[in-house]
Design a protein around this motif. Sequence first.
Motif, PDB file in Angstrom:
ATOM      1  N   GLN A  20       0.391  -1.310  -0.102  1.00  0.00           N
ATOM      2  CA  GLN A  20      -0.478   0.001   0.054  1.00  0.00           C
ATOM      3  C   GLN A  20       0.903   0.663   0.461  1.00  0.00           C
ATOM      4  O   GLN A  20       1.967   1.169   0.652  1.00  0.00           O
ATOM      5  N   THR A  21       0.733   2.051  -0.707  1.00  0.00           N
ATOM      6  CA  THR A  21       1.229   3.735  -0.712  1.00  0.00           C
ATOM      7  C   THR A  21       0.269   4.681  -0.463  1.00  0.00           C
ATOM      8  O   THR A  21      -1.249   4.566  -0.968  1.00  0.00           O
ATOM      9  N   ARG A  22       0.429   6.000   0.639  1.00  0.00           N
ATOM     10  CA  ARG A  22      -0.375   6.652   0.538  1.00  0.00           C
ATOM     11  C   ARG A  22      -0.461   8.044   0.754  1.00  0.00           C
ATOM     12  O   ARG A  22       1.569   8.113   1.034  1.00  0.00           O
ATOM     13  N   ALA A  23      -0.639   9.180   0.587  1.00  0.00           N
ATOM     14  CA  ALA A  23       0.269  10.297   0.258  1.00  0.00           C
ATOM     15  C   ALA A  23      -1.667  11.180   0.511  1.00  0.00           C
ATOM     16  O   ALA A  23      -2.521  10.998   0.048  1.00  0.00           O
ATOM     17  N   PHE A  24      -0.868  12.396   1.790  1.00  0.00           N
ATOM     18  CA  PHE A  24      -1.620  12.733   2.066  1.00  0.00           C
ATOM     19  C   PHE A  24      -1.844  14.733   2.389  1.00  0.00           C
ATOM     20  O   PHE A  24      -0.257  14.663   3.027  1.00  0.00           O
ATOM     21  N   ALA A  25      -2.466  14.988   2.204  1.00  0.00           N
ATOM     22  CA  ALA A  25      -1.817  16.760   2.228  1.00  0.00           C
ATOM     23  C   ALA A  25      -3.416  16.910   3.155  1.00  0.00           C
ATOM     24  O   ALA A  25      -4.561  17.355   1.940  1.00  0.00           O
ATOM     25  N   SER A  26      -2.999  18.360   3.939  1.00  0.00           N
ATOM     26  CA  SER A  26      -4.525  19.145   4.238  1.00  0.00           C
ATOM     27  C   SER A  26      -4.103  20.487   4.450  1.00  0.00           C
ATOM     28  O   SER A  26      -3.175  20.390   5.306  1.00  0.00           O
ATOM     29  N   ARG A  27      -5.074  21.446   4.852  1.00  0.00           N
ATOM     30  CA  ARG A  27      -4.253  22.760   5.260  1.00  0.00           C
ATOM     31  C   ARG A  27      -5.790  23.514   5.745  1.00  0.00           C
ATOM     32  O   ARG A  27      -6.449  22.813   5.945  1.00  0.00           O
ATOM     33  N   PHE A  28      -5.419  23.907   6.915  1.00  0.00           N
ATOM     34  CA  PHE A  28      -5.726  24.426   7.790  1.00  0.00           C
ATOM     35  C   PHE A  28      -5.945  26.136   8.903  1.00  0.00           C
ATOM     36  O   PHE A  28      -4.895  26.440   7.905  1.00  0.00           O
ATOM     37  N   ALA A  29      -7.309  26.472   8.668  1.00  0.00           N
ATOM     38  CA  ALA A  29      -7.683  28.389   8.455  1.00  0.00           C
ATOM     39  C   ALA A  29      -8.030  28.054   9.923  1.00  0.00           C
ATOM     40  O   ALA A  29      -8.516  27.523  10.314  1.00  0.00           O
ATOM     41  N   SER A  30      -7.646  29.003  10.517  1.00  0.00           N
ATOM     42  CA  SER A  30      -8.008  30.383  11.431  1.00  0.00           C
ATOM     43  C   SER A  30      -9.000  31.377  11.008  1.00  0.00           C
ATOM     44  O   SER A  30      -9.456  31.218  10.125  1.00  0.00           O
ATOM     45  N   VAL A  31     -10.431  31.497  11.547  1.00  0.00           N
ATOM     46  CA  VAL A  31     -11.772  31.941  11.368  1.00  0.00           C
ATOM     47  C   VAL A  31     -11.778  33.662  12.117  1.00  0.00           C
ATOM     48  O   VAL A  31     -11.770  33.219  13.676  1.00  0.00           O
ATOM     49  N   GLY A  32     -12.097  34.415  10.883  1.00  0.00           N
ATOM     50  CA  GLY A  32     -11.671  35.971  12.039  1.00  0.00           C
ATOM     51  C   GLY A  32     -13.209  36.178  12.341  1.00  0.00           C
ATOM     52  O   GLY A  32     -14.071  35.429  12.707  1.00  0.00           O
ATOM     53  N   ALA A  33     -13.733  37.402  13.399  1.00  0.00           N
ATOM     54  CA  ALA A  33     -14.557  37.698  13.896  1.00  0.00           C
ATOM     55  C   ALA A  33     -15.923  37.666  12.951  1.00  0.00           C
ATOM     56  O   ALA A  33     -15.373  38.304  12.060  1.00  0.00           O
ATOM     57  N   GLY A  34     -16.834  37.474  13.654  1.00  0.00           N
ATOM     58  CA  GLY A  34     -18.216  37.574  12.677  1.00  0.00           C
ATOM     59  C   GLY A  34     -17.904  36.583  10.985  1.00  0.00           C
ATOM     60  O   GLY A  34     -19.186  36.391  10.627  1.00  0.00           O
ATOM     61  N   ARG A  35     -17.335  35.292  11.565  1.00  0.00           N
ATOM     62  CA  ARG A  35     -16.731  34.268  10.239  1.00  0.00           C
ATOM     63  C   ARG A  35     -16.755  35.229   9.306  1.00  0.00           C
ATOM     64  O   ARG A  35     -17.069  34.477   7.765  1.00  0.00           O
ATOM     65  N   ALA A  36     -16.242  36.580   8.891  1.00  0.00           N
ATOM     66  CA  ALA A  36     -16.125  37.330   7.943  1.00  0.00           C
ATOM     67  C   ALA A  36     -14.459  36.929   7.257  1.00  0.00           C
ATOM     68  O   ALA A  36     -14.404  37.530   5.906  1.00  0.00           O
ATOM     69  N   SER A  37     -13.315  36.160   7.770  1.00  0.00           N
ATOM     70  CA  SER A  37     -12.023  36.515   6.719  1.00  0.00           C
ATOM     71  C   SER A  37     -11.519  35.137   7.664  1.00  0.00           C
ATOM     72  O   SER A  37     -11.942  34.357   8.766  1.00  0.00           O
ATOM     73  N   THR A  38     -10.731  34.124   6.868  1.00  0.00           N
ATOM     74  CA  THR A  38      -9.707  32.788   7.523  1.00  0.00           C
ATOM     75  C   THR A  38      -8.213  33.209   6.930  1.00  0.00           C
ATOM     76  O   THR A  38      -7.848  34.511   6.516  1.00  0.00           O
ATOM     77  N   ALA A  39      -7.540  32.653   7.719  1.00  0.00           N
ATOM     78  CA  ALA A  39      -6.428  33.026   7.810  1.00  0.00           C
ATOM     79  C   ALA A  39      -4.868  31.576   7.514  1.00  0.00           C
ATOM     80  O   ALA A  39      -5.978  30.426   8.462  1.00  0.00           O
ATOM     81  N   LEU A  40      -4.589  31.066   7.309  1.00  0.00           N
ATOM     82  CA  LEU A  40      -3.866  29.871   7.303  1.00  0.00           C
ATOM     83  C   LEU A  40      -2.812  29.588   8.166  1.00  0.00           C
ATOM     84  O   LEU A  40      -2.508  30.334   8.396  1.00  0.00           O
ATOM     85  N   THR A  41      -3.085  28.852   9.092  1.00  0.00           N
ATOM     86  CA  THR A  41      -2.237  28.700   9.975  1.00  0.00           C
ATOM     87  C   THR A  41      -1.569  27.395   9.969  1.00  0.00           C
ATOM     88  O   THR A  41      -0.765  27.175  10.871  1.00  0.00           O
ATOM     89  N   LEU A  42      -2.125  26.273   9.198  1.00  0.00           N
ATOM     90  CA  LEU A  42      -1.004  25.053   9.148  1.00  0.00           C
ATOM     91  C   LEU A  42      -1.299  24.327   7.786  1.00  0.00           C
ATOM     92  O   LEU A  42      -2.245  24.333   7.290  1.00  0.00           O
ATOM     93  N   ASP A  43      -0.366  24.002   7.210  1.00  0.00           N
ATOM     94  CA  ASP A  43       0.243  23.400   6.126  1.00  0.00           C
ATOM     95  C   ASP A  43       0.948  21.886   5.665  1.00  0.00           C
ATOM     96  O   ASP A  43       1.636  22.118   6.301  1.00  0.00           O
ATOM     97  N   GLN A  44      -0.492  20.757   5.853  1.00  0.00           N
ATOM     98  CA  GLN A  44       0.265  19.727   6.528  1.00  0.00           C
ATOM     99  C   GLN A  44       0.438  19.371   5.067  1.00  0.00           C
ATOM    100  O   GLN A  44      -0.445  18.242   4.128  1.00  0.00           O
TER     101      GLN A  44
END
Length: 676
Positions: free
Chosen positions: A282-306
């Motif tokens: 078996q071979t696998r590859a996975f990638a995922s990015r994560f964001a924080s959400v600003g006040a009022g869910r009006a904006s996002t910012a990248l916090t982690l890039d796996q």
Amino acid sequence: MKRFWLVLAAWPGVAAAQDAPEIVVTGRGLADAPGDRVYDIVTLERDRILSSASGRVEDVLRDVAGLQQFRRSDSRSANPTSQGITLRGLGGNASSRALLLLDGVPQADPFGGWVAFPAYATDRLGRVRVTRGGGSGVAGPGALAGTIELDSASPSDLSPFAASIAGGSRASIDARGSAALVRSGGFAIVSGAYARGDGFVPIVREDRGPADRAAPFEQASAAARAVLQIAPTTELQANVSAFTDSRDRGLDFTDNRSEGADASLRLVGRGPLGWSLLGYLQTRAFASRFASVGAGRASTALTLDQYNVPATGIGGRAEIAPEWGGVSLRLGGDLRVVTGETQERYTYVAGNPTRRRVAGGRNTTAGLFADASVTSGDLVFSAGGRIDRWAIGDGRLQEAALTGATLTDQRFVDRQGWEPTGRAGVAWTPADPLTLRLAGYRGWRLPTLNELYRPFRVGADATAADAALAPETLWGAEAGVELRPAAGVRFAATAFANDLRDAIANVTVANGPGTFPGVGFVSAAGVFRRRANLDHVRVKGVELDASGRVGPIEGRLSYAYTDARVRDVGALDGLRPAQTPAHSGSATLGWRRDRWQASATLRHVAGQYEDDANLRRLSAATMLDLFATLPATRWLAFEARAENVTDTRIETAIGGDGVVERAAPRTLWLGVRLGG
């Protein structure tokens, strides 16, 4: 591939016509053991597998009450890392606590223990067999809560050509195709599947902000399988498959991608001494990015890039199945080695990463097993066990500033140990329609590389890994009754009790805001957790199953009640494990005549807690699915499918800020199917 097809077509003794072959090979492994009658087993045949409203394997598995993923969402919208599977209320963890096999090969991700469901097109499957309860020595290690066996379609299921395409809500497409060659000396099939959709907005309407949007997905898989009779009682089975899976979580910077390829070879001997040899990669590859959400869910910012999580699994097994003095035996051994690491960029400043993290290791299990079945009059006895040597090695955590300065360079101590497991039971049939069952078992599971080394985020919440986790073990017992009053009609009831020891859970440590070890900054809307072993998770419950057919009418019912409680010296004592409902059930009523078909499936899941502290409760949900096939000609049929017809709100997650996430809303499909 072209050369193989020519060889298969010319194979000695395979001159039978394509449309009426004499089937000699089966493509299956060794026959089911006679002693399996003493355990709680549910089987789903191909007709049911092909009549799911979503067309997805994970929804087919929901026909077995008590079998669940960590979250309620399916593989179109869930984060892949949340798609582990378990049984009997042994939740609280996104890694699989049940052993999933496809044609004898373990299917859990080598790094994370989750399941890549888009890799399995339902058209390729001939049978699903679910054994509730742990300790299956023959199937391999990892059967803590039970074993789920997927068998590929047999020759009798295949047609020379089959294709289908369906269009659904939100610009969804589901397309599949296969070509098969069947001869008396073997068969081969190639198949492909493709699915995409614009997706829905995961956050419920009242909690959305300007940053929330639909979450699209795109997935594809391909497989080739060949089975040849290489001797009068021996067949060679070769499988190759690959998949790609891209999803989004409904916010900028939350895309993820999974890719994988598998290959296996199995030799099966069906003579007086049955035997089997299996090897796989078996071979696998996975990638995922994560964001924080600003006040009022009006904006996002990248916090982690796996940005890369590569993993490899390699293994094999050998077994023989002799008959000795009226005893049916299975004797053998197996080996599995998994390696993998997570590669991440984190601590973002002004949208740019400032640090890099690499963490991973290697897990190895090697075991010997024996299983015996005896039938004596009205009694069937079964006993089996295995002994495993496990090793956790090469564990490492390296963190560095992107400028080159080393921040952390940690090597974890290699560990190893032995785990004995087993199961035993008896079934008594005092009268033809009635069988009484009693069984006990012990199972175990090694922590995954993901649990040991990879931190992760869900919304604003963050969870740290723990390289010192101990293996999980489980003791369990069950008693059941089964009634078969007529051919094809079955009623079963099982009561069980399980004690899961050293249960791995995500344990709440603190609320944000703050900077925490292993995950970095957590906002005021988030919660910091870490993985840890709990003393016990104790579960008791009841499972009810019924299935039958009267003329063109067929029905299936499955219900599970589980009372699961954490027993630990900490603050979680007496609480329910996260994501563990007390009640779940599924009922299907269908009508089938020739190729005409219609069915309705009603599913219910009770309320359950999002978190280990039992503070955030997901509401109960009842869903209705519909399915119909209308044949137009011998080779052409139209299909209509409807998922979640009543558009029930299915809550799947609640963040630390109270924001609720949902699973798929009502989804309607119209399609056409050609050939088989």
